[in-house]
Motif scaffolding. Structure first.
Motif, PDB file in Angstrom:
ATOM      1  N   LEU A  92       0.840  -1.203   0.000  1.00 20.06           N
ATOM      2  CA  LEU A  92       0.000   0.000   0.000  1.00 20.06           C
ATOM      3  C   LEU A  92       0.872   1.248   0.000  1.00 20.06           C
ATOM      4  N   ARG A  93       2.064   1.129   0.579  1.00 22.90           N
ATOM      5  CA  ARG A  93       3.051   2.207   0.522  1.00 22.90           C
ATOM      6  C   ARG A  93       4.419   1.549   0.383  1.00 22.90           C
ATOM      7  N   ARG A  94       5.377   2.344  -0.049  1.00 28.35           N
ATOM      8  CA  ARG A  94       6.734   1.812  -0.115  1.00 28.35           C
ATOM      9  C   ARG A  94       7.648   2.718   0.696  1.00 28.35           C
ATOM     10  N   PHE A  95       8.433   2.116   1.581  1.00 34.36           N
ATOM     11  CA  PHE A  95       9.370   2.896   2.398  1.00 34.36           C
ATOM     12  C   PHE A  95      10.747   2.296   2.196  1.00 34.36           C
ATOM     13  N   GLY A  96      11.550   2.916   1.363  1.00 32.94           N
ATOM     14  CA  GLY A  96      12.923   2.460   1.184  1.00 32.94           C
ATOM     15  C   GLY A  96      13.019   1.102   0.512  1.00 32.94           C
ATOM     16  N   VAL A  97      14.168   0.492   0.735  1.00 32.25           N
ATOM     17  CA  VAL A  97      14.501  -0.779   0.087  1.00 32.25           C
ATOM     18  C   VAL A  97      13.640  -1.907   0.669  1.00 32.25           C
ATOM     19  N   ASN A 129      18.130   2.482   5.958  1.00 30.41           N
ATOM     20  CA  ASN A 129      18.412   3.920   5.804  1.00 30.41           C
ATOM     21  C   ASN A 129      18.430   4.359   4.351  1.00 30.41           C
ATOM     22  N   ILE A 130      18.063   3.466   3.455  1.00 29.32           N
ATOM     23  CA  ILE A 130      18.144   3.816   2.034  1.00 29.32           C
ATOM     24  C   ILE A 130      16.745   3.909   1.441  1.00 29.32           C
ATOM     25  N   ASP A 131      16.503   4.975   0.691  1.00 28.81           N
ATOM     26  CA  ASP A 131      15.214   5.096   0.031  1.00 28.81           C
ATOM     27  C   ASP A 131      15.401   4.843  -1.461  1.00 28.81           C
ATOM     28  N   ALA A 132      15.189   3.614  -1.876  1.00 31.64           N
ATOM     29  CA  ALA A 132      15.314   3.285  -3.306  1.00 31.64           C
ATOM     30  C   ALA A 132      14.353   2.149  -3.620  1.00 31.64           C
ATOM     31  N   ASN A 133      13.874   2.146  -4.836  1.00 29.21           N
ATOM     32  CA  ASN A 133      12.908   1.124  -5.232  1.00 29.21           C
ATOM     33  C   ASN A 133      13.640  -0.149  -5.659  1.00 29.21           C
ATOM     34  N   ILE A 134      14.261  -0.799  -4.681  1.00 29.32           N
ATOM     35  CA  ILE A 134      15.109  -1.962  -4.957  1.00 29.32           C
ATOM     36  C   ILE A 134      14.766  -3.068  -3.960  1.00 29.32           C
ATOM     37  N   LYS A 135      14.804  -4.312  -4.439  1.00 32.52           N
ATOM     38  CA  LYS A 135      14.573  -5.452  -3.544  1.00 32.52           C
ATOM     39  C   LYS A 135      15.887  -6.190  -3.312  1.00 32.52           C
ATOM     40  N   VAL A 136      16.264  -6.335  -2.055  1.00 30.22           N
ATOM     41  CA  VAL A 136      17.546  -6.960  -1.703  1.00 30.22           C
ATOM     42  C   VAL A 136      17.281  -8.290  -0.991  1.00 30.22           C
ATOM     43  N   ALA A 137      18.011  -9.336  -1.398  1.00 28.05           N
ATOM     44  CA  ALA A 137      17.808 -10.652  -0.790  1.00 28.05           C
ATOM     45  C   ALA A 137      19.083 -11.161  -0.136  1.00 28.05           C
ATOM     46  N   VAL A 138      18.928 -11.798   1.016  1.00 26.34           N
ATOM     47  CA  VAL A 138      20.059 -12.455   1.676  1.00 26.34           C
ATOM     48  C   VAL A 138      19.665 -13.921   1.851  1.00 26.34           C
ATOM     49  N   LYS A 198      28.710  -2.314  -2.066  1.00 25.00           N
ATOM     50  CA  LYS A 198      29.323  -1.625  -3.210  1.00 25.00           C
ATOM     51  C   LYS A 198      28.418  -1.766  -4.446  1.00 25.00           C
ATOM     52  N   GLU A 199      27.999  -3.002  -4.697  1.00 21.48           N
ATOM     53  CA  GLU A 199      27.124  -3.246  -5.862  1.00 21.48           C
ATOM     54  C   GLU A 199      25.776  -2.538  -5.687  1.00 21.48           C
ATOM     55  N   LEU A 200      25.276  -2.578  -4.458  1.00 24.33           N
ATOM     56  CA  LEU A 200      23.981  -1.966  -4.174  1.00 24.33           C
ATOM     57  C   LEU A 200      24.032  -0.460  -4.412  1.00 24.33           C
ATOM     58  N   GLU A 201      25.097   0.170  -3.923  1.00 20.06           N
ATOM     59  CA  GLU A 201      25.230   1.635  -4.087  1.00 20.06           C
ATOM     60  C   GLU A 201      25.288   1.993  -5.580  1.00 20.06           C
ATOM     61  N   GLU A 202      25.981   1.164  -6.342  1.00 18.51           N
ATOM     62  CA  GLU A 202      26.034   1.429  -7.792  1.00 18.51           C
ATOM     63  C   GLU A 202      24.650   1.306  -8.419  1.00 18.51           C
ATOM     64  N   MET A 203      23.932   0.279  -7.975  1.00 13.20           N
ATOM     65  CA  MET A 203      22.578   0.056  -8.497  1.00 13.20           C
ATOM     66  C   MET A 203      21.660   1.241  -8.134  1.00 13.20           C
ATOM     67  N   ILE A 204      21.811   1.753  -6.923  1.00  8.30           N
ATOM     68  CA  ILE A 204      20.965   2.879  -6.486  1.00  8.30           C
ATOM     69  C   ILE A 204      21.201   4.096  -7.381  1.00  8.30           C
ATOM     70  N   LYS A 205      22.487   4.328  -7.713  1.00  6.89           N
ATOM     71  CA  LYS A 205      22.812   5.481  -8.588  1.00  6.89           C
ATOM     72  C   LYS A 205      22.099   5.363  -9.920  1.00  6.89           C
ATOM     73  N   GLU A 206      21.918   4.094 -10.385  1.00  6.57           N
ATOM     74  CA  GLU A 206      21.298   3.888 -11.707  1.00  6.57           C
ATOM     75  C   GLU A 206      19.781   3.774 -11.645  1.00  6.57           C
ATOM     76  N   THR A 207      19.211   3.671 -10.392  1.00  8.76           N
ATOM     77  CA  THR A 207      17.756   3.438 -10.273  1.00  8.76           C
ATOM     78  C   THR A 207      17.005   4.735  -9.993  1.00  8.76           C
ATOM     79  N   PRO A 208      16.010   5.070 -10.813  1.00  9.51           N
ATOM     80  CA  PRO A 208      15.244   6.272 -10.502  1.00  9.51           C
ATOM     81  C   PRO A 208      14.467   6.072  -9.199  1.00  9.51           C
ATOM     82  N   SER A 209      14.364   7.123  -8.358  1.00  8.01           N
ATOM     83  CA  SER A 209      13.714   6.976  -7.062  1.00  8.01           C
ATOM     84  C   SER A 209      12.199   7.156  -7.146  1.00  8.01           C
TER      85      SER A 209
END
Ligand code: SF4
Length: 354
Positions: A252-257, A285-294, A342-353
């Motif tokens: 219903l809302r998106r808050f960060g990653v 602490n990151i606001d980006a439309n990205i899904k991260v998996a561990v 490192k990879e995530l930060e690069e991806m954030i730079k390329e992803t529109p917010s």
């Protein structure tokens, strides 16, 4: 189907209509202590709170609203029980919304005085019924039921409507999840005023968060709810974090990653739990439309999390970094966090917010 409710303004925040479901919380400081209350409001706002309620037990607390308002920029709701003079004082001091049940403040004249003063200032009133404070006749006739909660709320609402006041928000809360869900269902069939949704007295942080997620989540899943408050016995910042998670889980809302991680199993060969926590904290602490998996293992992890944009999967003393299910590099276990970031930060730079 999402219920389209009437649009209401609470200071600078709009609720109802097609507006996002707003997150609110309540301070647990002494409202007369302007310093502490302001400090807590700032913390709540930093955590993502959008509307703040403060208790107004006496005139001094009502006066404090004007001083608090000078120091914060978030709508303030004055929570008042029984005394209409406190409602008038709260309005004079700049409250952006009142939470008061007109049926509990005495004569029609008193209700009218409050409603007029609120109307002059375009301040809405929230009728907030909960299972512990049902009117005696309803309690005797029906006990605490979804019908009696709904009927109680509608009585207060009709009192306001009778004097031509329609800037109304309604809540029917219970500490019983099934009762709350049924009460909101009934209420939504009666009126299109915006609904403030919550499970009252939900409990301490862990149990209360689960109970709230089940209850509020079920109500929101029915397309009901315009603003939510999670009630926890604990730091109110936890309420805001929990509210965000509920809204994000239901998309219903998106808050960060968005963060996902596997539960680990006998195939896990790295120390995944602390790594997952470390990455989750970083992502919070990151606001980006990205899904991260561990994920715990290379065999299943990248495949199981192939809808994630980026992730790590553990191997033996090492792990891989993958993007969209495809392994892009292998790294030593002790480097997994650094390399993923490192990879995530690069991806954030390329992803529109968005
Ligand atoms: S990703 Fe691997 S380690 Fe994690 S639960 Fe699935 S199979 Fe087990």
């Amino acid at each position: 189907m999402i219920r389209k409710s009437k649009e209401i303004r609470i200071g600078t925040v709009m609720i109802g209509g097609t507006n996002p479901i707003a997150i609110q919380s309540m301070t647990n400081t002494d409202t007369r202590d302007v310093e502490s209350t302001t400090r807590q409001i700032h913390k709540l706002q930093d955590a993502g709170c959008e509307i703040i309620r403060v208790a107004i037990p006496d005139q001094e607390a009502a006066q404090a609203i004007s001083e608090i308002k000078k120091r914060v920029n978030i709508p303030l709701v004055a929570d008042i029980h029984f005394d209409y003079r406190l409602a008038l004082a709260a309005l004079e001091n700049g409250a952006d919304k009142l939470r008061i049940n007109p049926g509990n403040i005495g004569s029609r004249e008193k209700v009218k005085a409050v409603a007029l003063a609120a109307k002059e200032r375009n301040v809405p009133i929230r009728v907030g019924v909960n299972s512990g404070s049902l009117e005696k006749d309803l309690y005797i006739a029906h006990g605490v039921t979804p019908e009696s909660l709904m009927e109680s709320a509608m009585r207060h609402v009709r009192m306001l409507e009778d004097i031509d006041f329609n800037d109304i928000v309604i809540a029917v809360k219970s500490s019983n999840v099934k009762l709350s869900i049924a009460a909101y269902d009934l209420l939504s069939a009666q009126t299109n005023y915006p609904l403030h949704v919550g499970i009252t007295e939900a409990g301490t942080v862990k149990a209360g968060a689960i109970k709230s997620a089940v209850g509020i989540g079920a109500i929101l899943s029915r397309g009901l709810g315009d603003t939510i408050r999670v009630s926890l016995t604990g730091d109110p910042v936890e309420e805001v974090i929990c509210a965000k998670m509920i809204l994000q889980s239901l998309e219903l809302r998106r808050f960060g990653v968005e963060f996902v991680s596997c539960p680990t199993c006998g195939r896990t060969e790295i120390d995944l739990i602390p790594l997952a926590k470390q990455i989750e904290d970083y992502c919070s602490n990151i606001d980006a439309n990205i899904k991260v998996a561990v994920m715990g293992c290379i065999v299943n992890g990248p495949g199981e999390a192939k809808d994630a944009d980026i992730g790590v999967a553990g191997g033996k003393g090492a792990g891989v970094i993958f993007k969209k299910g495809k392994v892009i590099k292998t790294v030593k276990e002790y480097d997994l966090f650094t390399m993923l970031i490192k990879e995530l930060e690069e991806m954030i730079k390329e992803t529109p917010s968005e």
